[in-house]
Design a protein around this motif. Structure first.
Motif, PDB file in Angstrom:
ATOM      1  N   ARG A   6      -3.283  -6.695  -6.342  1.00 19.22           N
ATOM      2  CA  ARG A   6      -2.568  -7.297  -7.460  1.00 19.22           C
ATOM      3  C   ARG A   6      -1.879  -6.238  -8.322  1.00 19.22           C
ATOM      4  NH1 ARG A   6      -6.977 -11.788  -9.663  1.00 19.22           N
ATOM      5  NH2 ARG A   6      -7.499 -12.679  -7.634  1.00 19.22           N
ATOM      6  N   ALA A   7      -2.486  -5.029  -8.386  1.00 16.32           N
ATOM      7  CA  ALA A   7      -1.968  -3.985  -9.265  1.00 16.32           C
ATOM      8  C   ALA A   7      -0.831  -3.185  -8.635  1.00 16.32           C
ATOM      9  CB  ALA A   7      -3.107  -3.044  -9.662  1.00 16.32           C
ATOM     10  N   VAL A   8      -0.497  -3.458  -7.389  1.00 19.88           N
ATOM     11  CA  VAL A   8       0.552  -2.722  -6.697  1.00 19.88           C
ATOM     12  C   VAL A   8       1.910  -3.334  -7.015  1.00 19.88           C
ATOM     13  CG1 VAL A   8       1.403  -2.019  -4.431  1.00 19.88           C
ATOM     14  CG2 VAL A   8      -1.050  -2.102  -4.862  1.00 19.88           C
ATOM     15  N   SER A   9       2.903  -2.484  -7.230  1.00 20.16           N
ATOM     16  CA  SER A   9       4.238  -2.956  -7.562  1.00 20.16           C
ATOM     17  C   SER A   9       4.870  -3.707  -6.395  1.00 20.16           C
ATOM     18  CB  SER A   9       5.136  -1.776  -7.944  1.00 20.16           C
ATOM     19  OG  SER A   9       5.375  -0.952  -6.808  1.00 20.16           O
ATOM     20  N   ARG A  10       5.947  -4.420  -6.696  1.00 25.48           N
ATOM     21  CA  ARG A  10       6.645  -5.156  -5.636  1.00 25.48           C
ATOM     22  C   ARG A  10       7.193  -4.206  -4.585  1.00 25.48           C
ATOM     23  NH1 ARG A  10      10.647  -9.835  -7.457  1.00 25.48           N
ATOM     24  NH2 ARG A  10       8.598 -10.519  -8.231  1.00 25.48           N
ATOM     25  N   ARG A  11       7.710  -3.056  -5.021  1.00 25.44           N
ATOM     26  CA  ARG A  11       8.209  -2.059  -4.071  1.00 25.44           C
ATOM     27  C   ARG A  11       7.061  -1.553  -3.188  1.00 25.44           C
ATOM     28  NH1 ARG A  11      11.179   2.693  -6.909  1.00 25.44           N
ATOM     29  NH2 ARG A  11      12.773   1.062  -7.145  1.00 25.44           N
ATOM     30  N   GLY A  12       5.901  -1.350  -3.791  1.00 24.23           N
ATOM     31  CA  GLY A  12       4.745  -0.915  -3.029  1.00 24.23           C
ATOM     32  C   GLY A  12       4.302  -1.951  -2.019  1.00 24.23           C
ATOM     33  N   VAL A  13       4.390  -3.219  -2.389  1.00 23.13           N
ATOM     34  CA  VAL A  13       4.018  -4.286  -1.468  1.00 23.13           C
ATOM     35  C   VAL A  13       4.955  -4.303  -0.265  1.00 23.13           C
ATOM     36  CG1 VAL A  13       3.872  -6.795  -1.175  1.00 23.13           C
ATOM     37  CG2 VAL A  13       2.920  -5.715  -3.218  1.00 23.13           C
ATOM     38  N   VAL A  14       6.260  -4.152  -0.513  1.00 23.60           N
ATOM     39  CA  VAL A  14       7.238  -4.124   0.585  1.00 23.60           C
ATOM     40  C   VAL A  14       6.927  -2.973   1.540  1.00 23.60           C
ATOM     41  CG1 VAL A  14       9.657  -3.775   1.184  1.00 23.60           C
ATOM     42  CG2 VAL A  14       9.052  -5.262  -0.742  1.00 23.60           C
ATOM     43  N   LEU A  15       6.627  -1.807   0.981  1.00 22.21           N
ATOM     44  CA  LEU A  15       6.285  -0.652   1.814  1.00 22.21           C
ATOM     45  C   LEU A  15       5.016  -0.916   2.611  1.00 22.21           C
ATOM     46  CD1 LEU A  15       6.553   2.278   2.736  1.00 22.21           C
ATOM     47  CD2 LEU A  15       5.325   2.959   0.657  1.00 22.21           C
ATOM     48  N   SER A  16       4.017  -1.494   1.968  1.00 24.51           N
ATOM     49  CA  SER A  16       2.757  -1.768   2.663  1.00 24.51           C
ATOM     50  C   SER A  16       2.947  -2.780   3.782  1.00 24.51           C
ATOM     51  CB  SER A  16       1.695  -2.261   1.675  1.00 24.51           C
ATOM     52  OG  SER A  16       2.042  -3.523   1.131  1.00 24.51           O
ATOM     53  N   LEU A  17       3.839  -3.740   3.598  1.00 20.73           N
ATOM     54  CA  LEU A  17       4.124  -4.714   4.656  1.00 20.73           C
ATOM     55  C   LEU A  17       4.760  -4.037   5.857  1.00 20.73           C
ATOM     56  CD1 LEU A  17       5.516  -7.746   2.601  1.00 20.73           C
ATOM     57  CD2 LEU A  17       3.248  -7.511   3.620  1.00 20.73           C
ATOM     58  N   ALA A  18       5.702  -3.118   5.592  1.00 21.31           N
ATOM     59  CA  ALA A  18       6.351  -2.386   6.683  1.00 21.31           C
ATOM     60  C   ALA A  18       5.346  -1.516   7.430  1.00 21.31           C
ATOM     61  CB  ALA A  18       7.492  -1.534   6.138  1.00 21.31           C
ATOM     62  N   LEU A  19       4.494  -0.823   6.692  1.00 23.55           N
ATOM     63  CA  LEU A  19       3.495   0.035   7.318  1.00 23.55           C
ATOM     64  C   LEU A  19       2.456  -0.779   8.076  1.00 23.55           C
ATOM     65  CD1 LEU A  19       2.948   2.597   4.421  1.00 23.55           C
ATOM     66  CD2 LEU A  19       4.041   3.040   6.627  1.00 23.55           C
ATOM     67  N   SER A  20       2.100  -1.925   7.549  1.00 22.94           N
ATOM     68  CA  SER A  20       1.135  -2.780   8.235  1.00 22.94           C
ATOM     69  C   SER A  20       1.696  -3.287   9.552  1.00 22.94           C
ATOM     70  CB  SER A  20       0.746  -3.957   7.335  1.00 22.94           C
ATOM     71  OG  SER A  20      -0.316  -4.697   7.900  1.00 22.94           O
ATOM     72  N   ALA A  21       2.986  -3.617   9.565  1.00 23.83           N
ATOM     73  CA  ALA A  21       3.621  -4.051  10.810  1.00 23.83           C
ATOM     74  C   ALA A  21       3.604  -2.927  11.842  1.00 23.83           C
ATOM     75  CB  ALA A  21       5.057  -4.501  10.532  1.00 23.83           C
ATOM     76  N   VAL A  22       3.883  -1.700  11.395  1.00 26.34           N
ATOM     77  CA  VAL A  22       3.822  -0.553  12.307  1.00 26.34           C
ATOM     78  C   VAL A  22       2.400  -0.361  12.817  1.00 26.34           C
ATOM     79  CG1 VAL A  22       4.099   1.941  12.505  1.00 26.34           C
ATOM     80  CG2 VAL A  22       5.781   0.604  11.235  1.00 26.34           C
ATOM     81  N   ALA A  23       1.410  -0.529  11.937  1.00 23.43           N
ATOM     82  CA  ALA A  23       0.014  -0.371  12.335  1.00 23.43           C
ATOM     83  C   ALA A  23      -0.378  -1.395  13.393  1.00 23.43           C
ATOM     84  CB  ALA A  23      -0.893  -0.504  11.115  1.00 23.43           C
ATOM     85  N   GLY A  24       0.060  -2.636  13.214  1.00 21.31           N
ATOM     86  CA  GLY A  24      -0.229  -3.656  14.216  1.00 21.31           C
ATOM     87  C   GLY A  24       0.437  -3.338  15.540  1.00 21.31           C
TER      88      GLY A  24
END
Length: 211
Positions: free
Chosen positions: A2-20
């Protein structure tokens, strides 16, 4: 999360896709082990100890490599958010190195320790009080967050907090689908695509952090 910025969430989504994506390639190449999901490897090692102790070494090595990656990422990032690009860049290099070793020694499963180390490091990009705020490379923590968010939805505490963990899980799952498809056509070469995406993300993080 919840405390992560919207930009951080977008980055985490991209990295999570790469991780998968990377995890799917590793799963196929190792015959059922993971480079980001250490609970599965721990269970596999426990089973193998009683059936074929020698086969327990690789899943245990992947667990150790993952922890080393987390430790290295934690040292690199610390309290310096600008160093995140270095961690992502190093992960890109590790993924590319694994692909290169695969071309030279296609039957060497030990090279996937490089992937486990890289995936561990990615979990250190968002730290708070010594803990990872976002479980980028594994779904269990994300699904726990999703379940708790659904509880908040039912009890009326929050009607929207469930969206972020659901998107994070969906990104990981979609990446796994893409990784399996890419491996079918490219084999170990599929990892080069993941390395390229990580390199691009490292550049993007560096550029944004300088603004």
């Amino acid at each position: 999360m919840r405390a992560v910025s919207r930009r951080g969430v977008v980055l985490s989504l991209a990295l999570s896709a790469v991780a998968g994506y990377v995890d799917a390639v590793g799963f196929i190449e190792t015959g059922g082990l993971f480079v980001s999901f250490m609970s599965g490897n721990s269970t596999q090692a426990g089973v193998e100890i009683w059936t074929d102790p020698g086969r327990a070494l690789l899943p245990l090595a992947l667990v150790v490599a993952f922890v080393i990656g987390v430790a290295a990422g934690g040292v690199a990032v610390g309290h310096h958010a600008r160093r995140r690009s270095l961690v992502v860049a190093a992960s890109a290099i590790a993924v590319a190195a694994c692909a290169a070793v695969g071309f030279a020694f296609p039957h060497s499963a030990w090279r996937f320790a490089l992937l486990a180390c890289a995936m561990g490091a990615l979990n250190t990009l968002y730290l708070a009080d010594g803990r990872a705020r976002i479980a980028i490379t594994y779904a269990t923590g994300t699904l726990v967050s999703l379940g708790l968010a659904l509880a908040d939805l039912v009890t009326g505490r929050s009607a929207t907090v469930w969206r972020r963990p659901l998107l994070l899980w969906a990104s990981l799952a979609a990446g796994a689908v893409a990784g399996a498809a890419a491996h079918r056509w490219l084999g170990d070469g599929a990892l080069l695509g993941a390395a390229g995406v990580l390199a691009a993300l490292a550049v993007a993080i560096s550029v944004v952090s300088r603004r």
